[in-house]
Design a protein around this motif. Structure first.
Motif, PDB file in Angstrom:
ATOM      1  N   SER A   5     -10.781  -7.099  -1.376  1.00 52.10           N
ATOM      2  CA  SER A   5     -10.477  -6.431  -2.641  1.00 52.10           C
ATOM      3  C   SER A   5     -11.040  -5.020  -2.622  1.00 52.10           C
ATOM      4  O   SER A   5     -12.043  -4.740  -1.964  1.00 52.10           O
ATOM      5  N   ASN A  87       1.781   2.428  -5.131  1.00 46.65           N
ATOM      6  CA  ASN A  87       0.327   2.478  -5.327  1.00 46.65           C
ATOM      7  C   ASN A  87      -0.296   3.724  -4.696  1.00 46.65           C
ATOM      8  O   ASN A  87      -1.497   3.756  -4.457  1.00 46.65           O
ATOM      9  N   ASN A 112      -1.092  -1.261   1.219  1.00 45.63           N
ATOM     10  CA  ASN A 112      -0.447  -2.305   0.435  1.00 45.63           C
ATOM     11  C   ASN A 112      -0.154  -3.498   1.328  1.00 45.63           C
ATOM     12  O   ASN A 112       0.305  -3.328   2.461  1.00 45.63           O
ATOM     13  N   ASN A 117       0.371  -5.403  -3.094  1.00 44.62           N
ATOM     14  CA  ASN A 117      -0.961  -5.279  -3.687  1.00 44.62           C
ATOM     15  C   ASN A 117      -1.840  -4.372  -2.836  1.00 44.62           C
ATOM     16  O   ASN A 117      -1.792  -4.426  -1.609  1.00 44.62           O
ATOM     17  N   SER A 118      -2.646  -3.558  -3.494  1.00 40.94           N
ATOM     18  CA  SER A 118      -3.595  -2.685  -2.783  1.00 40.94           C
ATOM     19  C   SER A 118      -4.743  -3.526  -2.260  1.00 40.94           C
ATOM     20  O   SER A 118      -5.396  -4.230  -3.038  1.00 40.94           O
TER      21      SER A 118
END
Length: 138
Positions: A5, A87, A112, A117-118
Motif C-alpha cells: 500500500s 492515477n 497501477n 489501483n495505485s
C-alpha cells in the motif's frame, strides 16, 4: 506479485514528480512529458524529467542519475508520472526496469496494478529472469 500500500510519503513523492513535470512540461521541442522522483533510504528525494533525443532518456534515468551524481547509493522508492495517465502513474519501460534492477535491485516502484489501483511493487517482480552480469573468476 506482492504489492504494498502507498504511504503518505509515497503520495508526497508522486506530488513532487508531478510538480517537476508541471514546471518543465514541453510536448513540443524537448518533449518533457514525464516527471520522475526517486526517494533514497535516507529520505532525500531527487527529481527528473524525460529528455528527448535520438535515444532519449526516461525520467527515471534522469532522477537516478541526479541521485548518483549527489553520491547516493541506497534507494527506496521511485515513481514516474504524467498528469493525464490513470492515477497520474506511468510504469517504467523495459529499459528502465533493467537499469533499476542493476542499480537498485531492492527498490520499490509505484505504479497501477492490473485493476488500476495505485500500489508499490518490487522492481525484481517487474523483470523476471533479468539479465545479470556474469562475473568470471580465475
Amino acid at each position: 506479485m506482492k504489492t504494498y500500500s502507498l504511504t503518505q510519503s509515497d503520495h508526497e513523492l508522486i506530488s513532487m514528480a508531478l510538480d517537476v513535470l508541471e514546471r518543465n512540461f514541453d510536448d513540443g521541442v524537448y518533449n518533457h512529458t514525464v516527471g520522475g522522483a526517486i526517494r533514497c533510504k535516507n529520505g532525500k528525494v531527487y527529481l527528473g524529467v524525460n529528455c528527448d533525443g535520438i535515444h532519449g532518456s526516461c525520467a527515471e534515468y534522469i532522477a537516478i542519475g541526479a541521485a548518483i551524481t549527489a553520491g547516493e547509493r541506497d534507494f527506496d522508492t521511485i515513481v514516474a508520472t504524467h498528469d493525464k495517465a490513470h492515477n497520474c502513474l506511468v510504469p517504467p519501460c523495459g529499459n528502465c526496469r533493467q537499469m533499476l534492477f542493476k542499480y537498485c535491485p531492492d527498490i520499490k516502484v509505484i505504479l497501477n496494478d492490473e485493476k488500476g489501483n495505485s500500489v508499490k511493487v518490487e522492481v525484481k517482480d517487474l523483470l523476471p529472469l533479468a539479465y545479470k552480469r556474469i562475473v568470471v573468476s580465475d
